[in-house]
Design a protein around this motif. Structure first.
Motif, PDB file in Angstrom:
ATOM      1  N   ASP A 279     102.888  88.489  76.103  1.00  0.00           N
ATOM      2  CA  ASP A 279     103.510  89.707  75.590  1.00  0.00           C
ATOM      3  C   ASP A 279     102.996  90.948  76.330  1.00  0.00           C
ATOM      4  O   ASP A 279     103.143  92.078  75.854  1.00  0.00           O
ATOM      5  N   ILE A 280     102.371  90.753  77.492  1.00  0.00           N
ATOM      6  CA  ILE A 280     101.790  91.888  78.215  1.00  0.00           C
ATOM      7  C   ILE A 280     102.904  92.700  78.897  1.00  0.00           C
ATOM      8  O   ILE A 280     103.706  92.132  79.639  1.00  0.00           O
ATOM      9  N   PRO A 281     102.960  94.001  78.640  1.00  0.00           N
ATOM     10  CA  PRO A 281     104.006  94.816  79.271  1.00  0.00           C
ATOM     11  C   PRO A 281     103.899  94.761  80.799  1.00  0.00           C
ATOM     12  O   PRO A 281     102.795  94.863  81.359  1.00  0.00           O
ATOM     13  N   GLN A 282     105.031  94.634  81.454  1.00  0.00           N
ATOM     14  CA  GLN A 282     105.099  94.465  82.907  1.00  0.00           C
ATOM     15  C   GLN A 282     104.411  95.623  83.652  1.00  0.00           C
ATOM     16  O   GLN A 282     103.782  95.414  84.694  1.00  0.00           O
ATOM     17  N   HIS A 283     104.499  96.851  83.115  1.00  0.00           N
ATOM     18  CA  HIS A 283     103.977  98.010  83.863  1.00  0.00           C
ATOM     19  C   HIS A 283     102.450  98.003  83.978  1.00  0.00           C
ATOM     20  O   HIS A 283     101.888  98.786  84.735  1.00  0.00           O
ATOM     21  N   LEU A 284     101.759  97.127  83.236  1.00  0.00           N
ATOM     22  CA  LEU A 284     100.295  97.069  83.354  1.00  0.00           C
ATOM     23  C   LEU A 284      99.856  96.331  84.625  1.00  0.00           C
ATOM     24  O   LEU A 284      98.760  96.550  85.124  1.00  0.00           O
ATOM     25  N   PHE A 285     100.699  95.458  85.137  1.00  0.00           N
ATOM     26  CA  PHE A 285     100.307  94.643  86.288  1.00  0.00           C
ATOM     27  C   PHE A 285     100.335  95.438  87.586  1.00  0.00           C
ATOM     28  O   PHE A 285     101.225  96.252  87.823  1.00  0.00           O
ATOM     29  N   THR A 286      99.328  95.174  88.419  1.00  0.00           N
ATOM     30  CA  THR A 286      99.336  95.710  89.774  1.00  0.00           C
ATOM     31  C   THR A 286      98.697  94.669  90.686  1.00  0.00           C
ATOM     32  O   THR A 286      97.841  93.903  90.249  1.00  0.00           O
ATOM     33  N   SER A 287      99.113  94.670  91.946  1.00  0.00           N
ATOM     34  CA  SER A 287      98.455  93.779  92.902  1.00  0.00           C
ATOM     35  C   SER A 287      97.583  94.603  93.859  1.00  0.00           C
ATOM     36  O   SER A 287      97.034  94.083  94.818  1.00  0.00           O
TER      37      SER A 287
ATOM     38  N   GLY B 133      92.350  85.302  77.067  1.00  0.00           N
ATOM     39  CA  GLY B 133      91.569  85.335  75.827  1.00  0.00           C
ATOM     40  C   GLY B 133      91.131  86.749  75.478  1.00  0.00           C
ATOM     41  O   GLY B 133      91.204  87.163  74.314  1.00  0.00           O
ATOM     42  N   VAL B 134      90.697  87.489  76.485  1.00  0.00           N
ATOM     43  CA  VAL B 134      90.265  88.880  76.263  1.00  0.00           C
ATOM     44  C   VAL B 134      91.438  89.705  75.726  1.00  0.00           C
ATOM     45  O   VAL B 134      91.309  90.432  74.735  1.00  0.00           O
ATOM     46  N   TRP B 135      92.583  89.571  76.368  1.00  0.00           N
ATOM     47  CA  TRP B 135      93.783  90.306  75.917  1.00  0.00           C
ATOM     48  C   TRP B 135      94.097  89.979  74.457  1.00  0.00           C
ATOM     49  O   TRP B 135      94.307  90.872  73.639  1.00  0.00           O
ATOM     50  N   GLU B 136      94.052  88.688  74.122  1.00  0.00           N
ATOM     51  CA  GLU B 136      94.400  88.272  72.760  1.00  0.00           C
ATOM     52  C   GLU B 136      93.418  88.837  71.734  1.00  0.00           C
ATOM     53  O   GLU B 136      93.813  89.343  70.681  1.00  0.00           O
ATOM     54  N   ILE B 137      92.114  88.766  72.066  1.00  0.00           N
ATOM     55  CA  ILE B 137      91.102  89.255  71.115  1.00  0.00           C
ATOM     56  C   ILE B 137      91.231  90.767  70.923  1.00  0.00           C
ATOM     57  O   ILE B 137      91.147  91.277  69.806  1.00  0.00           O
TER      58      ILE B 137
ATOM     59  N   VAL C 110      93.826  98.498  77.450  1.00  0.00           N
ATOM     60  CA  VAL C 110      93.943  97.938  78.799  1.00  0.00           C
ATOM     61  C   VAL C 110      94.959  98.774  79.568  1.00  0.00           C
ATOM     62  O   VAL C 110      96.138  98.853  79.200  1.00  0.00           O
ATOM     63  N   GLU C 111      94.507  99.426  80.652  1.00  0.00           N
ATOM     64  CA  GLU C 111      95.356 100.349  81.407  1.00  0.00           C
ATOM     65  C   GLU C 111      96.029  99.639  82.588  1.00  0.00           C
ATOM     66  O   GLU C 111      97.179  99.922  82.916  1.00  0.00           O
ATOM     67  N   LYS C 112      95.282  98.730  83.220  1.00  0.00           N
ATOM     68  CA  LYS C 112      95.821  98.015  84.392  1.00  0.00           C
ATOM     69  C   LYS C 112      95.277  96.580  84.425  1.00  0.00           C
ATOM     70  O   LYS C 112      94.155  96.334  83.979  1.00  0.00           O
ATOM     71  N   ILE C 113      96.071  95.679  84.976  1.00  0.00           N
ATOM     72  CA  ILE C 113      95.628  94.295  85.180  1.00  0.00           C
ATOM     73  C   ILE C 113      95.924  93.899  86.623  1.00  0.00           C
ATOM     74  O   ILE C 113      97.083  93.951  87.057  1.00  0.00           O
ATOM     75  N   LEU C 114      94.874  93.548  87.342  1.00  0.00           N
ATOM     76  CA  LEU C 114      95.049  93.154  88.745  1.00  0.00           C
ATOM     77  C   LEU C 114      95.490  91.694  88.822  1.00  0.00           C
ATOM     78  O   LEU C 114      94.820  90.811  88.278  1.00  0.00           O
ATOM     79  N   VAL C 115      96.616  91.450  89.498  1.00  0.00           N
ATOM     80  CA  VAL C 115      97.107  90.082  89.706  1.00  0.00           C
ATOM     81  C   VAL C 115      97.511  89.933  91.167  1.00  0.00           C
ATOM     82  O   VAL C 115      97.680  90.925  91.875  1.00  0.00           O
TER      83      VAL C 115
END
Lengths: 433, 433
Positions: free
Chosen positions: B54-62, B17-21, B39-44
């Motif tokens: 539609d979130i670009p893959q390079h934003l994800f990090t574990s 929801g945050v991403w969409e808004i 949004v620079e990074k998303i922890l998953v």
């Protein structure tokens, strides 16, 4: 401890409320904004007038220059109402670098842009939470919390006098002139009721809300406006038959860059949250593209509710200035104890399953009495069955006493079990302990 | 235009929801807080997991270190939930000087003090509007607008799942296990429903609200807590007969330094505003010594409502930092037009006084039809009198068309007058134009 000096312009209903809150809630205010707020001057028409207050005489002045020229006064709180001289005093205060808190909806709806533009140029703040919905923090919510939304609708019951009149007409089936007269006698409506009854007051408030909601200039003169004087008990009856109640709604909507702005009597479906907003209560309903539907409900007028909004604005300005980070969850000074549930007082719903034998009701009622629990209602269902539900509603009682009684009651041979015990949350007729 | 980089911890319902808004309402956010939020990074947990976004893959990090060590990230938005590792990540982010926005009620109810203390020491902000009541701006109101009040009561319907279940049980007269099963099948209730159904979630939220309201430490373990699993349709029927509805209320009260904190099924009188809060809606009722009674109503959960609160907090932190004075009433860029009332579309209530002669209803209905106004209900009263009320409810129609029809209708000989014309404000079944 920092101190700030402020001036009040006017000391009528709202001004009196502000004075009272500043003194009664001194401690909360200091803790929550980091400032002690001191009223330095109060502008009145006649300083010699007898006033039934504890306000020291030396605070009163009838000369605005005493306030404008006082460099120690950092904030001016305008609670005099009307367009002039309020407008002139506010503009001159801004030019003296003083922050403004105002409750003046008519002024903002007509001259809000000029005032805000001047404030921006001079680098001072103008806050106006009290101008819409009395104590309801709708302006703050629209400016801050909902800032990440595209607002699609803002509508509400924004005038307490007309909502009181419509509620009375609905509940007592009397006509408009009769209720208006009664409201005037009680002081709920003005001698000249035009501003309320013909929807001008609601239109002023809608102008302010719609400017915030849709990011538009103030458009008071484009608000379509109808009052409630043509509503009859017959219409209210038909509304009821069709599943509606009649409310004076102020409605603002945006769709693809086109705005609707209208104030008029409206059929509201009974299931809608606005339908149950009665008496002099106000409510604002907001629809945002992220948050969905929100409603804010509360006292739209009165000295203390409106004063609460004014004082909240004064504190917000001080916090923004001093950058006071008042944080919570660990920001407590005096610790407080939590009451054990057994000491909680409420009315209780008690449902027992009992064997349907003569005398069982008497036994149970006596046991409640022995534990100081008095009963307000008893319902028995399923007569003739071997086991029946016996339902009690108690008067206010301590949960501990109710539990004690139930312990004895379920020991009676004829009682099969306690099916349920549920507190009532009344919110109105709270007995003082 | 300033830019700020943030990280999301988690991208579940709220994170999505945050991403969409942030993307849909980019323009409103920029205008209202003066910052572009990136949004620079998303922890998953698993960066290789297939995601339908539609979130670009390079934003994800574990790897949390990618966020903690990135000096450009000024704000961390924790929307992963649970106590650990959320607590560790938040504390470490704070120590890196990053501001925190969190929706995590369980964490705050249990460890709020440690987190706030650390934040104070490091000079960063921790905002948590989304932790209570989803999109309802109750935390902000308590911290800011109501700061000049002594809060006496805060109570509410704080859990959407249990309110949905109780509403269904009330409306459809089915028992708890049946409705729970149905709610689980529809995804409205968790596979393990304990946190909701036994009142833990509401108790977490009450802990946070009561800390703010009464200025006390967090007392989650002192909240008296009962769930709704023992409620039966029989109790709901008795409640109805006695004039009540059963709600799971969270109740906080203060009287002379003594606090009540309890979550339990409660009888709420039908006339109380909380009684008509149905389905998964939440509502918070506050009583202050100045403002009186206030109620906030809205969506207590869901991606966009909760996301709205998270984004509002992000903006509030940015505004407090940059001291952006976003003012209103004259802060508009694109001007918008106000729709003339004749173009407004609504359902309408029309009451005519007519002579009771055969054929009059047909004539009138035809004239409505000629102006493209179709009718949904007709009521005739007072048959046999020389003049009778004839009431129509129209389907959605343009006010201009309704007015046109009425002009022709009142010209008919048998029509004495137009007694009233009132729009319906439905708020639900809005026809798309």
């Amino acid at each position: 401890m920092k101190k700030v000096k402020v001036a009040l312009l006017g000391i009528g209903t709202v001004g009196g409320g502000v004075w009272e809150i500043l003194h009664t809630n001194r401690e909360e205010i200091l803790k929550n904004c980091g400032y002690e707020i001191e009223v330095e001057k109060i502008l009145v028409k006649d300083v010699t007038k007898k006033r039934n207050t504890d306000i020291p005489q030396h605070l009163f002045t009838s000369n605005i220059e005493d306030i404008l020229n006082n460099k120690e006064i950092e904030m001016v709180v305008e609670v005099m109402g009307g367009i002039e001289p309020a407008k002139e005093y506010i503009l001159r205060s801004i030019k003296e670098g003083k922050h403004i808190v105002t409750a003046n909806k008519a002024l903002l709806a007509n001259h809000g842009e000029e005032i805000m533009k001047t404030a921006r140029e001079e680098g001072v703040k103008v806050y106006y939470e009290a101008s819409v919905g009395g104590g309801i923090p709708i302006i703050h919510a629209m400016k801050e919390s909902l800032g990440g939304n595209k607002i699609q609708e803002v509508k509400g019951i924004l005038n307490g006098t007309t909502n009181y009149i419509l509620t009375k007409m609905t509940q007592e089936k009397v006509d408009f002139p009769t209720v208006l007269k009664e409201a005037q006698d009680k002081g709920y409506a003005e001698a000249d009721p035009t501003a309320d009854v013909e929807g001008f007051d609601a239109a002023h408030k809608l102008t302010i809300l719609s400017s915030l909601a849709f990011g538009i200039s103030t458009k008071f003169h484009e608000v379509h406006r109808e009052g409630i004087s043509k509503i009859t008990p017959i219409d209210i009856e038909y509304a009821k038959e069709l599943g509606y109640v009649i409310k004076l709604l102020a409605i603002g909507k945006e769709k693809e860059g086109v705005i609707e702005l209208r104030v008029h009597p409206t059929f509201v479906p009974k299931y809608h949250p606005l339908a149950s907003v009665n008496d002099s209560f106000n409510a604002v309903f907001v629809k945002g593209n992220a948050v969905g539907e929100l409603m804010f409900y509360g006292r739209g007028a009165g000295d203390l509710p409106t004063g609460s909004a004014v004082v909240g604005d004064m504190m917000a300005i001080l916090k923004a200035q001093g950058n006071v980070a008042v944080e919570v969850l660990d920001n407590y000074s005096v610790e407080k104890i939590v009451k054990p549930i057994s000491e909680t007082e409420a009315e209780y719903y008690v449902r027992l399953i009992v064997k349907d034998k003569p005398g069982v009701l008497g036994k149970i009622a006596s046991l409640f009495g022995e534990s100081n629990v008095s009963l307000s209602s008893v319902i028995q269902k399923g007569e003739g069955d071997p086991s029946v539900s016996l339902v009690f509603l108690t008067h206010y009682a301590k949960e501990g006493n109710v539990q004690e009684a139930i312990k004895k009651i379920i020991a009676i041979e004829e009682v099969v079990e306690l099916a349920n015990l549920i507190p009532v949350e009344n919110g109105q007729k709270v007995k003082e302990v």
